[in-house]
Design an enzyme around this catalytic site. Structure first.
Site, mmCIF file in Angstrom:
data_model
loop_
_atom_site.group_PDB
_atom_site.id
_atom_site.type_symbol
_atom_site.label_atom_id
_atom_site.label_comp_id
_atom_site.label_asym_id
_atom_site.label_seq_id
_atom_site.Cartn_x
_atom_site.Cartn_y
_atom_site.Cartn_z
ATOM 1 N N GLY A 48 0.656 -1.159 -0.039
ATOM 2 C CA GLY A 48 -0.129 0.051 0.079
ATOM 3 C C GLY A 48 1.012 1.305 -0.143
ATOM 4 N N CYS A 49 0.379 2.368 -0.436
ATOM 5 C CA CYS A 49 1.044 3.441 -0.593
ATOM 6 C C CYS A 49 1.641 4.242 0.589
ATOM 7 C CB CYS A 49 0.303 4.585 -1.495
ATOM 8 S SG CYS A 49 -1.192 5.080 -1.238
ATOM 9 N N PHE A 50 0.503 4.080 1.507
ATOM 10 C CA PHE A 50 0.928 4.845 2.746
ATOM 11 C C PHE A 50 1.967 3.795 3.609
ATOM 12 C CE2 PHE A 50 -2.979 7.736 3.508
ATOM 13 C CZ PHE A 50 -1.990 8.861 3.729
#
Lengths: 351, 351, 351, 351
Positions: A154-156
Site C-alpha cells: 500500500g502507498c501509505f
C-alpha cells in the site's frame, strides 16, 4: 519481449503501469482488462494516450484476456487477485497484485488483516499465501527475485516502512514509541469521483480520516513485527491534502540509548546503500514531494530532535509511483532478472 | 466608537484585522500605518476593498499615525512593537502586538526566545514584559480583560496549544511524550513573494521546514511549562501544503495511567465549556480545515488510539483568523469589556 | 422580520442564500427544504455552519415546508419552480427562482429555450410567465421592485449581459459581431461530484464544454434582442478552469462608427452610475476575479483595441454571489422595498 | 553524440530542454550556463534531478562555456541571443534562441517588434536576421531543416498560430475578424517569484493582463501577414489562470463565404496531415489541457458556430513543451536531420 496483461487497466493504478510499460525497453503491454469500458480504447478514457496507446479494453473473460502472458498486474481491489491469481500462475504467468490479498504470508496474518478491514477472514487461495512475497524490494529483494507472486504494498505503508524499518532494524528508536503522521494527495483515492474529492470540497481542505485505523496500518505493523521478532504497534494518522500526487509521512520514535544524529544518519545511509530508488538526505537538505513527483524515488530526510531525544524521519514518495505502479514495475524487473531500474530511469518533470 | 490604528496595515495580518474591524459594530478602523506604500489607499493594494475602505496608508511618523487611538494593532515583525508600544500606551492606547515581542512574561524568557531565533537577547522595553499578557483568551481571559498590552500568539503556537494545554492540565498525557505535527497553508508566510511560495513551486508540493525549530515552538513550550510548573519540551514539525488558509496540527502524547477516550473527551469538553470559539468534536465527526475557514473557530477532534495507548488530537484553525487577526480581535473585545464574540459572529463562506 | 424558505437548501445555491440571509438584518431563514437529507440539520451537510445555523432540512411536503413564508427561494433545477411557484404566490409569498423557468417572459420564448436545452416546450404555469421578471436589477430595477415572481439569471448569462447590454444599448459595438469567451470556476457545476470535477481530473485542467451552446446563451440573446428590438445572436464559449469561485468573461464586438475608448468608458460609467454592485474600471486598472470573490460585485474592465477597432470588456463576478445567491438577495431587497444592498454590504475576505 | 550547451539553464526553459535532452538518444547535454548560481550543480536548484544530472552551472565566460558545442540553446530574455549567437555560429554550432531576437526575418520587422515592447530598435546582429528561421516546424519545416539559427516561437504565439494559420491559408475565416482569447498557466512567467504569482495571490485568481498588447502578438501578426501577403491585425487577450502548465487559446473568425464545418475540419486535417505533433479533433471530442500536459502535442478542436457564422478553434498546448522546450527540441531534430520526434515520443503522465 515480455508480454504483460493489466487487470483493472482503467483505474489510476492501471494506467500508471501502462504508462511505465510503454517506455520499458523489454516489456510490451499486450492486454488491458477491466470490468467496465470494455470495447473502448484506453485512449478514450485517457486521451493523453491517444496515438501512443489505443489498445482496447477487454473483459476478464474475453479471448484476449484469457491468452497467456508473461506477467499479470492486478490493479484491482481486495478480493479480485486472490480469485484469479492461481489461474494465471498455472498458465505460467508471474503475478503482481496491488491489493492486500498477497501482502501477508500466512492465512492467520491475512485473517487479522481481513478482520481489521471487515472482510471475510478466509482467503480464497490460502495455499498461495506462503509463496507470495511482500513487494518492498528494499527489504525483500532476493525473495522477490525468486517469486512468482508478489503483493505490491500500500502507498501509505511503503512510505512509512521505508522510514521505519531501518529505525527498528538498527535499533535507533524504541519500537513502542513509533508514530506515523501521513499526508497524501488525492490520487491515492483512485479515479472514482466522490463528494469529498469534488474539486470545490477539496481545494483548501485538509483533513484526517480513518482515525480508527487505515488498512495500510496492518501491513506496516506486520512487516515491522516480523523484522523485530515481536509484536510492534504504532499510531498512524492518515490525512488528505489538496495535491494530486505525493505522500509525505513524518515518522517519530524515541531514540534508543546512545543513538545520536550522526549514528542515525549513518544507519540509514548504510541500510539503503544498495537501494537505487531511496535517497537518504541529511537534515540540512531542503526536501519536498516535488523532488520525487513522477519518479520512483523515495526521499528520506533524517533528523534527530536532540532537545527531546527523538528520531524524526520525513518520508516523501509519489504515491502513484513508488507508492504503486513504479514499485510494481521495480518488482517485475527483479522477478524477471532485469535491471532493477529498467523503465524507471527517468526523473519526473518540473514544475 | 473605539478608534483603531493598524500598524503594518499592508500585510495579510493588517488587512485581516481591517476586514474584521470594518464589520465590528463598535470599532472604527481610523489609521492604517505602514513603512511602504504610504499615500496609497489600502484599496490600491487590496482592490476587493475598493469602495468599502479607501483609507490612505500613512507612515509611522505622519500626523495621522501620531494621533491618539483607543487601540493599536501591531501587525509587524519581531522588534517593531517593542520599540513603539510604550509610546502608544503612554498616549492611552491599548496595544495588541502580533509578533514575539510580548509573548513572554519576563526578560529571561524573552532572552531564551531571542536566542532561539537569533535576535539580540535584550528587549527594548523590558519593563513592559511583566504586564504584557499572552493573548490566548481560552487560557488567560481574565488577565487579557485587564491588560493594556497583549502579545497575540503565533499561528502554529495557538493551533498546538489549544490541543495540548487540556492534555497537560488534566493530566491526560505524559508531558515528556508530546509531539506536534503541524501543516500550514501558505498565507501564514505573509504577503511577500518568495521562490518557495511561487505558484509553480508550491502547487503539488508538501514539505517540512525549520526542522531545527520553528520560532513558535518556544511559546508553546513556555506556556505548557508555565502551566505544568516544570519544563516541558516537545517535538514540533512544521510543514507547508498547498492551501492558502488553514492549519491542521496533529498532536500526540502517551496516555497517563487510567485515561481512556471517554475521560479524555470529557476533559476537553469541560476545559472549553465556556470558550465560544473552540468546538470540541468526538472522533466520529468528519472534520477538516474547511469547517473553520474564514471563522475564528478552532475545531479540536479528540481521539485515543487504544491499541497504542496514545492521545491524539487534531486541531484545525484558519491561520489568518484564530491564528492571527480573529484572535487579535477576540483579545481586543476582552480588553474593552465587549462581548468576546463581537465582530466575530459569522461563519466563513463555503465553498 | 421577513420569513424566508429555501427550496433546494442542500446545494451550493441554497447554502449560499442561507449564509447571506443569516447576516441580513431584516430576514430570518425559517425553513430549509430539500428532497434529500431531510431530518438532518443543515450543519451536518455544511459543518462550517454548526452552531450558527442548525435548522433541520425538511421535505417539500412537510408541515414546516407548507407554512406560509414571505419569500421563497427556489434553488432548484429547471422544472421545479414552474410547478410550485403558483402555490407559493397564492399563499402570499414572493418567489425568486434560480432556474430557467421564469427567465423568459412569454410561452413562446420559454419554448425556444426549452427546445434548445431539450425539455418539453410547454411551461407548467404559462400564465405566470408574463408577470415574472428577469432578475437582473441593473436592467429591470423597477419591474423587480413591483414583482411577485423573479427569474434569477444564470451565472454565465449575467456575467456576459452586464458587459454586453451597455454596448448594445449605447450602440458602441455592432450587434452582429458579439463574442463572449467565458471561464468559470467549478462551483458553478454545483455540489454533486462527477468525474470531470474529481480533484485529480480537474487540477491543472482547462477545457471548453457545451460548444453546441450553453443553456445560458439563450437568455443572453433573449435579453439583448429585447433591448435592441431585433434578433441578436452571439458566439459564447463556456470554459472551466481550476478555481472554485469566479467567472471571468471576455466580451468582444466591432466598434460602431465614431466610438472610441473615451466614449465607450463614459457610456459604461453612465449606464452603471446608479448600480451599487457594478464597478466600472478603466483599462489601466489591474483587475481579476480576486477583486470580487465573496462579494456581490461585478467588475467590468473597459477596453478598446484601437489597432483592430474592437470593443473589449472583461467581466468579473463571483459565480455564487452576483452569479447566483447574492443577486437573488439583491432582487429580494428590491421586491420588499429594502435598501438594495441590505445584507450585501461586505467585501469578501482576502486572501 | 550531439553535444549541447544550454544558456539560461537555471530557468524553467533551461531545465525543460535539459530534461528532454537527458532522454534523447543522440544528444548529450554537455554544458549548463547561467549568470547566477555558477558553481552549483543543477540538481541543487532542481532537486528532482539529483543523481540524474548533477552538472555544474558555469558562467558564460567560463572555459567550459567557451568550448565548441554542436548546438546551443539560448533560454534567455530578449537581447542575449542577439549578442552571442554570432560567436556560436562561427564556432560551428547551430543555435536555437527562445526569445524574440530571431523571430523576425528583417531589420525592419525586428524594429517594429522592438518598438512595440519598448526596446532599442537596432538589432545587434542584423546580418543574421535574414538567415534566421521562425521556428514553427509545422509551417517552416524545410527552412528549419536547412537553418543554422532558429528563433523559437513564444508560447502564446504558437498556440494561436497553430489554430489561425490554416484558417487564413485555406481562406476559412476573414482575416480582419480574427480574435484570440488565450489563458495560460503560471509557469509561462518563469521561475522568478513575483507578487502576482505568489501562491495566496494566485490560487482562485483569473485575470487578463497586458491589454495594450502582449509581445507575442507581434509575431502572430507577422507570421499571418507574411502568409496572407497583406497586413493582418488581430485582437489578442492574454489571461492567467491558476494552473502550472498549459495554454488554452480560443480563436474566432467570421467564416468566409461557403465555408461550413465539414470543410473547415477537412482543411485543418489536411493542413496538419504530416505534422506529428498536431492532433486535430472534431468538435464532438472532449478536449482539455490535460490531454497535452507533459507532451509536445498541440490539440486543436475545430468548431463552427452555424448560428453566427463563425469559425471557432480551441488550441491546447503545454506551454513548457510545444510552447517552449519541446518545440525547441523538435526544431533541433530537424536542424540535425534526425527524426522530428526523437526524444519527444512519450505522452505525459496522468493524473
Amino acid at each position: 519481449m515480455i508480454k504483460a496483461k493489466i487487470v483493472g487497466a482503467g483505474g489510476y493504478g492501471g494506467v500508471g503501469i501502462l504508462e511505465l510499460l510503454m517506455r520499458h525497453p523489454e516489456v510490451e503491454p499486450a492486454a488491458l482488462v477491466d470490468v467496465v469500458d470494455a470495447g473502448r480504447p484506453i485512449s478514450d478514457l485517457y486521451p493523453h494516450l491517444a496515438g501512443y496507446c489505443d489498445l482496447e479494453i477487454c473483459t476478464p473473460d474475453s479471448d484476449r484476456a484469457c491468452e497467456t502472458y508473461d506477467v499479470v498486474f492486478f490493479s484491482t481491489p481486495d478480493g479480485v487477485g486472490m480469485q484469479a491469481a492461481a489461474g494465471e500462475l498455472e498458465r505460467g504467468a508471474k503475478v503482481i497484485d496491488y491489493s492486500g490479498d498477497f501482502r501477508f504470508g500466512s492465512a492467520e496474518s491475512y485473517a487479522d488483516y481481513a478482520n481489521f478491514i471487515g472482510r471475510e477472514p478466509e482467503h480464497a487461495s490460502p495455499d498461495l499465501l506462503e509463496e507470495a512475497v511482500y513487494g518492498v524490494p528494499e527489504f525483500h529483494r532476493d525473495a522477490i527475485a525468486g517469486a512468482r507472486l508478489v503483493g505490491n504494498p500500500g502507498c501509505f505503508a511503503i512510505s512509512a516502512l521505508l522510514g521505519l524499518v531501518p529505525a527498528v532494524g538498527a535499533k535507533l528508536a524504541a519500537p513502542g514509541t513509533l508514530i506515523a503522521d501521513g499526508k497524501t494527495g488525492v490520487s491515492g483515492a483512485g479515479k472514482k469521483a466522490s463528494p469529498v474529492f469534488h474539486y470545490p470540497a477539496r481545494y483548501e481542505q485538509m483533513n484526517a480520516y480513518k482515525l480508527g485505523g487505515h488498512q495500510h496500518l496492518v501491513e506496516v505493523e506486520h512487516e515491522l513485527s516480523a523484522r523485530a521478532g515481536r509484536r510492534i504497534a504504532l499510531t498512524f494518522t492518515t490525512q488528505v491534502v489538496p495535491v494530486c500526487r505525493g505522500i509525505m509521512t513524518s515518522l517519530y520514535g524515541t531514540l534508543e540509548e546512545g543513538v545520536d544524529y550522526a549514528r542515525a544518519l549513518a544507519a540509514y545511509r548504510d541500510f539503503y546503500a544498495d537501494a537505487p530508488f531511496v535517497r537518504v538526505c541529511d537534515r540540512s537538505v531542503p526536501a519536498g514531494t516535488h523532488h520525487v513527483r513522477g519518479s520512483n524515488r523515495a526521499l528520506l530526510l533524517i533528523d534527530v530532535d536532540e532537545r527531546t531525544g527523538r528520531l524524526r524521519v520525513i518520508s516523501h514518495i509519489d504515491n502513484l509511483m513508488k507508492g504503486q505502479a513504479g514499485n510494481a514495475l521495480q518488482n517485475m524487473n527483479l522477478m524477471f532478472g532485469l535491471d532493477e531500474t529498467a523503465g524507471l530511469t527517468e526523473p519526473g518533470r518540473y514544475p
